[in-house]
Every structure is written in structure tokens, then in C-alpha cells.
Write a protein that holds these residues in place. Structure first.
Motif, PDB file in Angstrom:
ATOM      1  N   SER A  13      -0.374   1.542  -5.831  1.00  0.00           N
ATOM      2  CA  SER A  13      -0.175   2.838  -6.470  1.00  0.00           C
ATOM      3  C   SER A  13       1.300   2.947  -6.847  1.00  0.00           C
ATOM      4  O   SER A  13       2.157   2.291  -6.229  1.00  0.00           O
ATOM      5  CB  SER A  13      -0.546   3.966  -5.507  1.00  0.00           C
ATOM      6  OG  SER A  13       0.402   4.024  -4.458  1.00  0.00           O
ATOM      7  N   PRO A  14       1.642   3.765  -7.848  1.00  0.00           N
ATOM      8  CA  PRO A  14       3.052   3.921  -8.214  1.00  0.00           C
ATOM      9  C   PRO A  14       3.927   4.370  -7.041  1.00  0.00           C
ATOM     10  O   PRO A  14       5.043   3.872  -6.881  1.00  0.00           O
ATOM     11  CB  PRO A  14       3.024   4.969  -9.321  1.00  0.00           C
ATOM     12  CG  PRO A  14       1.681   4.781  -9.957  1.00  0.00           C
ATOM     13  CD  PRO A  14       0.763   4.446  -8.802  1.00  0.00           C
TER      14      PRO A  14
ATOM     15  N   ALA B  91       3.603  -1.200 -10.644  1.00  0.00           N
ATOM     16  CA  ALA B  91       2.522  -0.903  -9.691  1.00  0.00           C
ATOM     17  C   ALA B  91       1.211  -1.544 -10.139  1.00  0.00           C
ATOM     18  O   ALA B  91       0.506  -2.159  -9.336  1.00  0.00           O
ATOM     19  CB  ALA B  91       2.365   0.605  -9.547  1.00  0.00           C
ATOM     20  N   GLU B  92       0.918  -1.414 -11.421  1.00  0.00           N
ATOM     21  CA  GLU B  92      -0.334  -1.975 -11.937  1.00  0.00           C
ATOM     22  C   GLU B  92      -0.353  -3.501 -11.794  1.00  0.00           C
ATOM     23  O   GLU B  92      -1.347  -4.068 -11.355  1.00  0.00           O
ATOM     24  CB  GLU B  92      -0.479  -1.593 -13.410  1.00  0.00           C
ATOM     25  CG  GLU B  92      -1.779  -2.075 -14.031  1.00  0.00           C
ATOM     26  CD  GLU B  92      -1.887  -1.649 -15.492  1.00  0.00           C
ATOM     27  OE1 GLU B  92      -2.265  -2.502 -16.300  1.00  0.00           O
ATOM     28  OE2 GLU B  92      -1.580  -0.479 -15.799  1.00  0.00           O
TER      29      GLU B  92
ATOM     30  N   THR C  22      13.805  -3.608 -16.200  1.00  0.00           N
ATOM     31  CA  THR C  22      13.529  -2.366 -16.918  1.00  0.00           C
ATOM     32  C   THR C  22      12.043  -2.028 -16.922  1.00  0.00           C
ATOM     33  O   THR C  22      11.640  -1.037 -17.525  1.00  0.00           O
ATOM     34  CB  THR C  22      14.029  -2.436 -18.385  1.00  0.00           C
ATOM     35  OG1 THR C  22      13.286  -3.439 -19.085  1.00  0.00           O
ATOM     36  CG2 THR C  22      15.522  -2.734 -18.438  1.00  0.00           C
ATOM     37  N   ILE C  23      11.245  -2.833 -16.236  1.00  0.00           N
ATOM     38  CA  ILE C  23       9.806  -2.574 -16.164  1.00  0.00           C
ATOM     39  C   ILE C  23       9.586  -1.170 -15.590  1.00  0.00           C
ATOM     40  O   ILE C  23      10.292  -0.741 -14.675  1.00  0.00           O
ATOM     41  CB  ILE C  23       9.104  -3.657 -15.301  1.00  0.00           C
ATOM     42  CG1 ILE C  23       7.591  -3.538 -15.376  1.00  0.00           C
ATOM     43  CG2 ILE C  23       9.593  -3.631 -13.872  1.00  0.00           C
ATOM     44  CD1 ILE C  23       6.845  -4.703 -14.705  1.00  0.00           C
ATOM     45  N   THR C  24       8.619  -0.443 -16.153  1.00  0.00           N
ATOM     46  CA  THR C  24       8.372   0.909 -15.656  1.00  0.00           C
ATOM     47  C   THR C  24       7.701   0.824 -14.285  1.00  0.00           C
ATOM     48  O   THR C  24       7.046  -0.173 -13.953  1.00  0.00           O
ATOM     49  CB  THR C  24       7.454   1.704 -16.604  1.00  0.00           C
ATOM     50  OG1 THR C  24       6.154   1.109 -16.607  1.00  0.00           O
ATOM     51  CG2 THR C  24       8.026   1.784 -18.009  1.00  0.00           C
ATOM     52  N   LEU C  25       7.857   1.854 -13.520  1.00  0.00           N
ATOM     53  CA  LEU C  25       7.247   1.905 -12.196  1.00  0.00           C
ATOM     54  C   LEU C  25       5.727   1.801 -12.297  1.00  0.00           C
ATOM     55  O   LEU C  25       5.095   1.108 -11.499  1.00  0.00           O
ATOM     56  CB  LEU C  25       7.661   3.195 -11.477  1.00  0.00           C
ATOM     57  CG  LEU C  25       7.296   3.290 -10.017  1.00  0.00           C
ATOM     58  CD1 LEU C  25       7.847   2.102  -9.230  1.00  0.00           C
ATOM     59  CD2 LEU C  25       7.814   4.583  -9.435  1.00  0.00           C
TER      60      LEU C  25
END
Length: 153
Positions: free
Chosen positions: A32-33, A26-27, A19-22
Motif C-alpha cells: 500500500s502507499p 507501492a504498486e 523521482t518515482i511517485t509513491l
């Protein structure tokens, strides 16, 4: 597909928490996302990531008993294998199933509500699969580790 260092990091992070956000993914990977999204999509397309799921605590949904069942089949009746394989695939209590070497031919991980529930399930298994010579059941007394994560270096 040759995995890059970034791909491997994405796999590690996704296995821990899908469920980690994009943006967070990316970070943490140093991309980059949009690059992280492309890599993640490629990992899914190439079937490196088979699916994203939620891991449910079996006890909290009433499946309090885990069992390991070793199944031995009749060697001279291979024509009866498809019904057994269908039974395994269609039985929701069978969480995992492996073809194995050793004494048995298959080992099943079964989650049930009670020993009585397993008894009914075992009777049904034997009734529907005349190719089963015998089976041995071990009740899991304590879970030391439960994961589907694959070690990625």
C-alpha cells in the motif's frame, strides 16, 4: 537493520529513479502507499538511503575531462594528513576519493573543464599539501560505465 524483500525492491527502484511517485513505487513493490512510505522513511532514517540526488552529465555543464589521480603521501608526516583531507573535501572538482592499498595512498576522481584547469588544480594541491610525495594522473579517454547504484539482491 534486516532488509526485507520489499525493502530491497524499494532500493532497486529508488536507485534507478528517485523521482518515482509513491503510488507507483507501492504498486511496483506490491505494498500500500502508506506501507511503502513507512519503509522508505525507515530506509532513510537508518541511513540505508544516504540521500536522493540528480545525476548530472559532466560534459553538459562544461566538465569535459575526467581524471584518475593516485596520490602518494609521506609516511613519516601523519600530522599533515588533516590539511589533505580538508583539501579533498573542499575541492569541488574532486568527485570521489578513496583511501587505497597499492602504490598510492589515495585515488581521486577529478572532473575539470580542461587539462589546463587540472594543471592549476594540481599546483594548488601540491602547494597546500606538503605531505604529498608524488601523484600520478590518468586521463579518462572513454567512460564505459558510470553509476552510483549499489547492487542489491
Amino acid at each position: 537493520m534486516a532488509l526485507t524483500k520489499a525493502d530491497r525492491e524499494i532500493l532497486k527502484l529508488m536507485q534507478r529513479d528517485a523521482t518515482i511517485t509513491l503510488n507507483e513505487l507501492a504498486e511496483r513493490v506490491g505494498l500500500s502507499p502508506s506501507s511503502a512510505q513507512r519503509r522508505l522513511q525507515k530506509l532513510r532514517e537508518d541511513k540505508v538511503i544516504l540521500r536522493d540526488v540528480s545525476v548530472v552529465d559532466p560534459k553538459k555543464v562544461g566538465m569535459a575531462v575526467s581524471m584518475l589521480v593516485e596520490v602518494e603521501l609521506e609516511r613519516d608526516r601523519p600530522e599533515l594528513m588533516p590539511p589533505f583531507l580538508r583539501w579533498v573535501a573542499d575541492t569541488p572538482e574532486v568527485q570521489e576519493a578513496w583511501g587505497t592499498s597499492g602504490r598510492g595512498d589515495f585515488t581521486l576522481v577529478i572532473l575539470v573543464q580542461s587539462v589546463e584547469h587540472f594543471d592549476v588544480l594540481a599546483d594548488r594541491m601540491m602547494e597546500m599539501n606538503p605531505n604529498i610525495r608524488k601523484f600520478t594522473t590518468s586521463v579518462v579517454l572513454k567512460t564505459l560505465k558510470r553509476t552510483l547504484a549499489v547492487h542489491v539482491e
